[in-house]
Design a protein around this motif. Structure first.
Motif, PDB file in Angstrom:
ATOM      1  N   PHE A 181      54.474  29.195  98.961  1.00 18.71           N
ATOM      2  CA  PHE A 181      53.980  30.368  98.241  1.00 18.71           C
ATOM      3  C   PHE A 181      52.464  30.278  98.098  1.00 18.71           C
ATOM      4  O   PHE A 181      51.894  29.182  98.089  1.00 18.71           O
ATOM      5  CB  PHE A 181      54.604  30.459  96.845  1.00 18.71           C
ATOM      6  N   GLU A 182      51.855  31.438  97.933  1.00 15.90           N
ATOM      7  CA  GLU A 182      50.407  31.483  97.695  1.00 15.90           C
ATOM      8  C   GLU A 182      50.135  31.507  96.199  1.00 15.90           C
ATOM      9  O   GLU A 182      50.832  32.185  95.434  1.00 15.90           O
ATOM     10  CB  GLU A 182      49.796  32.719  98.349  1.00 15.90           C
ATOM     11  N   VAL A 183      49.130  30.765  95.789  1.00 14.27           N
ATOM     12  CA  VAL A 183      48.702  30.774  94.389  1.00 14.27           C
ATOM     13  C   VAL A 183      47.820  31.997  94.175  1.00 14.27           C
ATOM     14  O   VAL A 183      46.800  32.165  94.847  1.00 14.27           O
ATOM     15  CB  VAL A 183      47.924  29.489  94.041  1.00 14.27           C
ATOM     16  N   ILE A 184      48.219  32.872  93.253  1.00 13.69           N
ATOM     17  CA  ILE A 184      47.439  34.093  93.018  1.00 13.69           C
ATOM     18  C   ILE A 184      46.628  34.022  91.730  1.00 13.69           C
ATOM     19  O   ILE A 184      45.716  34.824  91.525  1.00 13.69           O
ATOM     20  CB  ILE A 184      48.351  35.338  92.993  1.00 13.69           C
ATOM     21  N   GLU A 185      46.944  33.043  90.874  1.00 13.45           N
ATOM     22  CA  GLU A 185      46.173  32.920  89.636  1.00 13.45           C
ATOM     23  C   GLU A 185      46.263  31.502  89.098  1.00 13.45           C
ATOM     24  O   GLU A 185      47.349  30.938  88.972  1.00 13.45           O
ATOM     25  CB  GLU A 185      46.692  33.899  88.579  1.00 13.45           C
ATOM     26  N   THR A 186      45.121  30.918  88.802  1.00 13.29           N
ATOM     27  CA  THR A 186      45.048  29.620  88.145  1.00 13.29           C
ATOM     28  C   THR A 186      43.620  29.408  87.673  1.00 13.29           C
ATOM     29  O   THR A 186      42.693  30.076  88.156  1.00 13.29           O
ATOM     30  CB  THR A 186      45.484  28.478  89.083  1.00 13.29           C
ATOM     31  N   VAL A 187      43.432  28.517  86.740  1.00 12.26           N
ATOM     32  CA  VAL A 187      42.077  28.243  86.261  1.00 12.26           C
ATOM     33  C   VAL A 187      41.328  27.464  87.336  1.00 12.26           C
ATOM     34  O   VAL A 187      41.937  26.692  88.093  1.00 12.26           O
ATOM     35  CB  VAL A 187      42.106  27.451  84.941  1.00 12.26           C
ATOM     36  N   PRO A 188      40.014  27.649  87.444  1.00 16.72           N
ATOM     37  CA  PRO A 188      39.248  26.934  88.472  1.00 16.72           C
ATOM     38  C   PRO A 188      39.322  25.428  88.279  1.00 16.72           C
ATOM     39  O   PRO A 188      39.427  24.926  87.157  1.00 16.72           O
ATOM     40  CB  PRO A 188      37.818  27.447  88.268  1.00 16.72           C
ATOM     41  N   GLY A 189      39.293  24.717  89.401  1.00 16.25           N
ATOM     42  CA  GLY A 189      39.247  23.269  89.332  1.00 16.25           C
ATOM     43  C   GLY A 189      37.848  22.795  88.988  1.00 16.25           C
ATOM     44  O   GLY A 189      36.879  23.554  89.024  1.00 16.25           O
TER      45      GLY A 189
END
Length: 236
Positions: A181-189
């Motif tokens: 799956f593609e990640v569409i939302e997460t906090v920046p690393g």
């Protein structure tokens, strides 16, 4: 009188039933549990349906009890002095998901459940259910959301899935054990993040939230274990 002959069908699964075709007698499709049958002198098909012995009851085996489909999830043998052995099983009702205990005595025979899988396409959610279409005849049907609790987080419209059927009744969806799956939302690393430095939530294309390593960013593709919901690895 011509001696009866034992013949074996070439068979596949169709809508949860065995579909057999004979090459030397009749071309008609034959639906049965067990592909072994007898052809008599007048051409009549005499089916001998297969029954499980208690020694056949292993994990994953599907059986039918009182018209309901069950799957063996655990089992163990019990020996009683001066008595025949018994098989104690834990079985899961494939219609309700409930688990119960069932004991079988030596000599008991158990009917196999008419359970199989068919390739279908997931179309869209509708009300409290999800609409699917058979890939062979394009017939549409709905499965209630209560039967798809484990699969819902990873289903996307238009995807092909294996639907489990009991006869003509759909029981649920069997997904691949891992999917990308593609990640569409997460906090920046943060610079310096690595695979062992903690985790953060990430939303994938289906809307499900997966805990991922800190270095994962939006747009990354990740492999997810659909049985546990756990992150496995970055896929791109």
């Amino acid at each position: 009188m011509e001696r009866e002959k034992q013949c074996r069908l070439d068979y596949t699964m169709s809508r949860g039933r065995w579909v057999g075709r004979t090459h030397s007698f009749y071309p008609e499709r034959i639906y049965c549990q067990n592909p072994l049958f007898t052809v008599g002198s007048k051409g009549f098909f005499q089916f001998s349906f297969f029954m499980y012995q208690i020694s056949d009851l292993k994990k994953g085996v599907c059986i039918e009890i009182d018209g309901e489909p069950f799957q063996v999830v655990d089992y163990h043998h019990v020996k009683v002095a001066r008595q025949a052995g018994m098989m104690v099983t834990k079985i899961k009702n494939l219609n309700t998901g409930s688990i119960s205990e069932k004991t079988f005595k030596s000599g008991d025979k158990v009917k196999p459940a008419d359970v199989g899988y068919q390739k279908c396409q997931y179309l869209y959610p509708e009300g409290d259910g999800y609409v699917f279409m058979r890939n062979d005849d394009y017939e549409q049907f709905t499965i209630g959301s209560d039967l798809l609790e484990d699969a819902k987080p990873y289903m996307t419209e238009g995807m092909d899935v294996d639907i489990q059927f009991f006869g003509e009744i759909p029981l649920g969806v069997n997904l691949a054990p891992n999917m990308v799956f593609e990640v569409i939302e997460t906090v920046p690393g943060v610079k310096g993040d690595n695979a062992t430095g903690g985790s953060k939530p990430a939303t994938i294309t289906t809307g499900a939230v997966v805990q991922v390593p800190l270095f994962i960013k939006e747009g990354d593709k990740i492999k997810v274990d659909t049985r546990t919901g756990a992150y496995m690895e970055r896929a791109n």
